[in-house]
Scaffold this active site. Structure first.
Site, PDB file in Angstrom:
ATOM      1  N   ASP A 187     -30.398  -0.622  -4.653  1.00  0.00           N
ATOM      2  CA  ASP A 187     -31.860  -0.640  -4.602  1.00  0.00           C
ATOM      3  C   ASP A 187     -32.325  -0.476  -3.157  1.00  0.00           C
ATOM      4  O   ASP A 187     -31.682   0.202  -2.364  1.00  0.00           O
ATOM      5  CB  ASP A 187     -32.396  -1.942  -5.208  1.00  0.00           C
TER       6      ASP A 187
ATOM      7  N   HIS B 291     -38.165  -4.869  -4.394  1.00  0.00           N
ATOM      8  CA  HIS B 291     -37.587  -4.614  -5.712  1.00  0.00           C
ATOM      9  C   HIS B 291     -36.161  -5.142  -5.838  1.00  0.00           C
ATOM     10  O   HIS B 291     -35.817  -5.846  -6.797  1.00  0.00           O
ATOM     11  CB  HIS B 291     -37.631  -3.102  -5.962  1.00  0.00           C
TER      12      HIS B 291
ATOM     13  N   SER C 227     -37.049  -2.581 -15.077  1.00  0.00           N
ATOM     14  CA  SER C 227     -36.355  -3.090 -13.893  1.00  0.00           C
ATOM     15  C   SER C 227     -35.823  -4.487 -14.134  1.00  0.00           C
ATOM     16  O   SER C 227     -34.808  -4.886 -13.576  1.00  0.00           O
ATOM     17  CB  SER C 227     -37.316  -3.130 -12.694  1.00  0.00           C
TER      18      SER C 227
END
Length: 969
Positions: A205, A246, A420
């Site tokens: 990520d 994230h 996600s």
């Protein structure tokens, strides 16, 4: 090294990454994600206006497709080894940045004299590289758009700043005012002792905050790397927008520490967690291949919550190098058991996207995970497709709860959203299964998910039962992941037979696709029955590779019907996909035929359903298609069916499945018997009955009282039954009973015992079907306790090797080791001393390289920690950092790590900004290097602002008049 520049602004989450132009095979890849709204444009008009938007789409058809963006990085295949690659690079003006991951003979070249970004592929003398005889293939890297799969905040949503355990509704039942949902059964898996110990998970990520209080206890530097910055610190780049949150959020779901009075509890809260920072910059095929190949023999699970644009019009997937990295991982990773890649299925539901147009979730090597709301409904962002394997909870409408997790700047959030969420949840649950059985292969894990996931309360109109008895949906795959069922099955799992691949059909006859009607083409196959090494009897993945030309790709729908009648939708209409590129060798994959028989007639159906008026003369054409079957020649579950096993496992109660914690005492409460003491009462005439009737031979000296001869008043040997159940006399007590000689009674054995010596649970001599005999404790159990394994032939619990804490199938096939031992290829070996490593070939401890403090092998690049007075740099331990780097202390590491100096410094000390020497064209000012260029538009007021705010020292205006202003006094 490219700078850490923020991605282009836009209404969508930050971009993800990149494809490439193949100079050997021609340009590849599908259309970009541009359009009227720019990259990542997502129409969010109220639904009544959606049709107005569609009316404007024909005008957009005439707009030119977005141009690719090329970088000054190349992927090059060079034969002859690293030295030859260095020579070839230098001969043509390139810098060889090293081998790409684990891909042998593939190297990452960089050219500093070409444009860093250009819409035209590079030209000039350096392009003669392709003519070098040692160069077999090269590819200038093209920037690919990759988007993090979170959904944007809903303005009507409520947010809370107290994200604690009680807020984790998807893991436990804590809300007494609403219907309780905890079908993922994570707590039940924890109660069985599985928390992810000895399992390593890494998040691909935008980085993870390694010093977050909830992540630091489980952070693993050896499972981390910064591909964007080419160093070992995966920390995210901080800015005012906090856009790089994230990865940190995903990491917390997996392995946030438990019982530390901070934030949340991760699903695998004792697993090791790492991060690969690769999304915060240009993402190319090289970047993806490097990221997928970081330490495959150390990292067990890679979790990715990103992919191509979810805009309803993009068709994109992994490039040549990334595909090879996937294949290397499943063949060589985890010492040959196969790396486990978990992928979020996509968030393009509102745009009508279909996840079969995403080559990452559509791959047989990835576990594609979907989402459901807390009430079991389809979220608005969900993408349907036939490649989805399983589902977890996630966010939904504004009034439904979201997911609690860790956040940037050592904070927590209750606003984690989208698919996600689901990929790291499944990664954490798989970590629990790997703790239960570390010998699971990548295919074993997929079989376990198929077998144990269940529809629960998930609502969908397309649930169907396939030919093997599995219930499956295009929304949710095989259903909601069940952590407890997964670990119970994993513990006793036997590896599935080897994978076979059969190209069952290949049809290159062109066919026109008529408007509105259905084009059907069939293939009758024996599933390679004539080739023993290719024969597929029981299916796993089914792939359809197609080439289709079409004037508007989004009008197509594609279905595949199996010989068992299972219909998989490979592609649905996509209203926003106006591309005329069609599909070129695109692979659609389905898991809906899992477990079915492969042999028979397969049918491919293609429909062209125009969403707008179209020239009827411009028809689409099916150029060619192939059917590729993956599966096994033998039944994967041997003597029992997956459906029956799953049903039986779900029927058992938790206590029934739980192994005993300790030996039971005879005084414990036992199963009630249907027995009563019986004393014969003399009645008038009874003597006459005894005298005139012949009693059963098993009747005692008191005879019988009729009406039948076996209605005995007492017994020679044993009485069985009671007044209520009609007593009788027997010479031997049946199975499940033992003979009490003092009372001459057959008494019931303890539950689970087939034969026993008394009613106590610890006096079993043999066990009923479905139980194992624990000979040391003389008990019958459904699962053997820690330190014992189930012998299927004898149905006994046998002792593991003394070094094993847990084992399966054999005494020395260990899954968890006792303290002082480490697991290596299923065996527990004594822990090696510092400075040594375990050599699995020689089964002994070998010496590390002299620069290593601890290591995983003898090589210089196999250090985990460095020896005293050595620093970690470029996977090696060095006595001093090279030019342009400085040593820095890292929390939790016994050695220093070489970090890169500021881009204008030749050398620095103590900090990247504390320059001691400057590059050519720069002058040292204090600890900074400023450009030698002067400017003529810096007036006194501007210079005063620069100096008073120390903008040059803070490097905010390093290229803007610093020298001019500071020399002016």
């Amino acid at each position: 090294m490219p700078p850490r520049a923020p991605p282009a602004p836009g209404p969508r989450p930050p971009p993800r990454a990149a494809a490439a132009t193949d100079t050997a095979a021609g340009a590849g890849g599908a259309g970009g994600a541009g359009g009227a709204g720019g990259p990542g444009f997502r129409p969010l008009a109220p639904r009544p206006w959606r049709w107005l938007l569609l009316l404007a789409l024909p005008a957009a058809c005439s707009a030119p497709p977005p141009r690719p963006v090329y970088t000054n990085h190349w992927a090059v295949q060079v034969l002859g080894g690293p030295a030859e690659a260095d020579r070839v690079a230098a001969a043509h003006g390139y810098l060889n940045l090293g081998q790409i991951g684990n891909l042998e003979d593939y190297y990452h070249f960089y050219h500093s004299k070409t444009f860093k970004r250009s819409t035209l592929s590079s030209r000039g003398p350096h392009t003669f590289l392709r003519m070098d005889p040692q160069v077999k293939w090269l590819q200038q890297q093209e920037v690919k758009r990759r988007v993090k799969r979170q959904v944007r905040s809903d303005p009507q949503a409520l947010y809370f700043n107290d994200p604690i355990w009680s807020n984790m509704w998807y893991l436990h039942c804590g809300d007494k005012n609403s219907r309780c949902r905890s079908e993922m059964n994570v707590q039940a898996a924890w109660k069985r002792g599985y928390t992810g110990k000895n399992v390593v998970v890494t998040i691909l990520d935008d980085g993870i905050e390694r010093n977050h209080p909830d992540l630091a206890p489980n952070y693993d530097s050896y499972a981390s790397y910064d591909v964007n910055g080419n160093d070992y610190d995966p920390s995210p780049r901080y800015d005012a927008s906090n856009e790089n949150k994230h990865g940190t959020r995903c990491a917390g779901e997996v392995a946030a520490s438990a019982n530390n009075s901070y934030c949340i509890v991760g699903i695998a809260y004792n697993a090791k967690i790492g991060g690969i920072r690769m999304l915060d910059g240009d993402v190319t095929d090289v970047v993806e291949a490097k990221s997928l190949g970081i330490r495959p023999n150390y990292i067990d699970i890679y979790s990715a919550s990103w992919g191509p644009d979810d805009d309803g019009k993009t068709v994109d997937g992994p490039g040549r190098l990334a595909k090879q990295a996937f294949e290397y991982g499943i063949k060589k990773g985890r010492q040959g058991l196969g790396s486990i890649f978990v992928w979020a299925s996509g968030n393009g539901g509102r745009e009508g996207d279909y996840c079969s147009c995403d080559g990452y979730t559509n791959s047989i090597y990835t576990i594609s995970v979907s989402s459901a709301t807390e009430n079991g409904y389809k979220p608005w962002y969900l993408e349907e497709c036939a490649s989805t394997l399983a589902t977890t909870y996630s966010s939904g409408a504004f009034y439904e709860r979201k997911i609690v997790t860790t956040d940037l700047r050592q904070r927590c959030t209750d606003g984690h959203t989208g698919t996600s969420v689901s990929a790291p949840m499944v990664a954490g649950i798989i970590a629990l299964a790997l703790e239960a059985n570390s010998q699971l292969t990548w295919r074993d894990v997929q079989h376990l998910l198929v077998k144990t996931s269940r529809p629960a309360h998930l609502k969908a109109s397309d649930w169907k039962v396939n030919g093997a008895g599995h219930k499956v949906s295009h929304f949710y795959g095989f259903g909601l992941v069940d952590a407890e069922a997964l670990v119970v099955e994993a513990k006793k799992w036997t590896a599935v037979p080897s994978q076979h691949m059969c190209v069952a059909a290949s049809d290159k006859r062109p066919r026109s696709i008529p408007l509105v009607q259905v084009l059907r083409t069939t293939a009758l196959t024996s599933a390679c029955a004539e080739h023993s090494d290719q024969r597929v009897v029981y299916l796993e993945h089914v792939v359809v590779r197609t080439s289709i030309s079409h004037p508007r790709r989004g009008d197509l729908q594609i279905y595949l019907v199996s010989p068992s009648g299972t219909k998989s939708q490979l592609l649905a209409k996509r209203l926003l996909d106006l591309s005329n590129e069609g599909f070129t060798n695109w692979e659609f994959m389905t898991v809906h035929c899992w477990g079915e028989k492969a042999e028979g007639q397969w049918t491919l159906e293609i429909q062209d359903l125009p969403s707008q008026v179209r020239n009827p003369e411009k028809q689409g054409k099916l150029k060619e298609w192939s059917l590729i079957l993956y599966g096994t020649a033998e039944h994967p579950y041997h003597t029992f069916s997956a459906h029956q096993s799953r049903s039986r496992m779900l029927e058992l109660s938790a206590p029934e499945l739980e192994p005993p914690k300790a030996a039971l005492s005879p005084s414990q409460v036992e199963v009630p018997e249907d027995e009563e003491d019986y004393t014969a009462q003399s009645t008038p005439g009874s003597a006459n009955i005894l005298q005139t009737s012949v009693c059963h031979p098993e009747c005692g000296d008191k005879g019988c009282d009729g009406p039948n001869a076996d209605q005995c008043l007492n017994c020679v040997h044993f009485s069985l039954g009671s007044v209520k159940t009609s007593r009788k006399c027997v010479s031997v007590c049946p199975l499940g009973y033992f003979g009490d000689t003092a009372a001459r009674r057959c008494r019931r054995c303890h539950k689970g015992c087939e034969t026993c010596s008394s009613r106590a649970a610890t006096q079993c001599l043999s066990c009923r079907r479905g139980f194992y005999h624990h000979q040391e404790m003389n008990t019958c159990v459904t699962l053997c306790p820690a330190g014992f394994y189930a012998d299927e032939s004898q149905k006994n619990c046998l002792k593991c090797h003394p070094s094993c804490k847990k084992c399966v199938d054999e005494p020395e096939k260990c899954t968890v080791c006792k303290e002082g031992f480490s697991l290596a290829r299923g065996s527990c070996i004594p822990d090696c001393e510092p400075g040594t490593y375990f050599d699995s070939e020689l089964i002994r401890c070998g010496e590390c390289h002299h620069t290593c403090g601890t290591c995983v092998g003898p090589g210089r690049e196999e250090c985990i920690h460095c020896a005293k007075n050595f620093h970690f740099h470029d996977w090696k331990c060095v006595p001093a950092c090279g030019e342009g780097f400085y040593p820095e202390e890292m929390p939790g590491l016994p050695h220093k790590v070489c970090r890169r100096c500021d881009e204008n410094c030749l050398s620095c000390a103590g900090s990247s900004r504390n320059c001691s020497r400057c590059k050519t064209g720069f002058t040292q000012l204090g600890t900074s290097c400023i450009t030698n260029h002067t400017c003529s538009n810096a007036d006194e007021t501007f210079c005063e602002m620069v100096k008073s705010n120390r903008l040059c020292e803070r490097k905010l205006f390093i290229q803007f008049c610093c020298r001019t202003c500071l020399l002016a006094g």
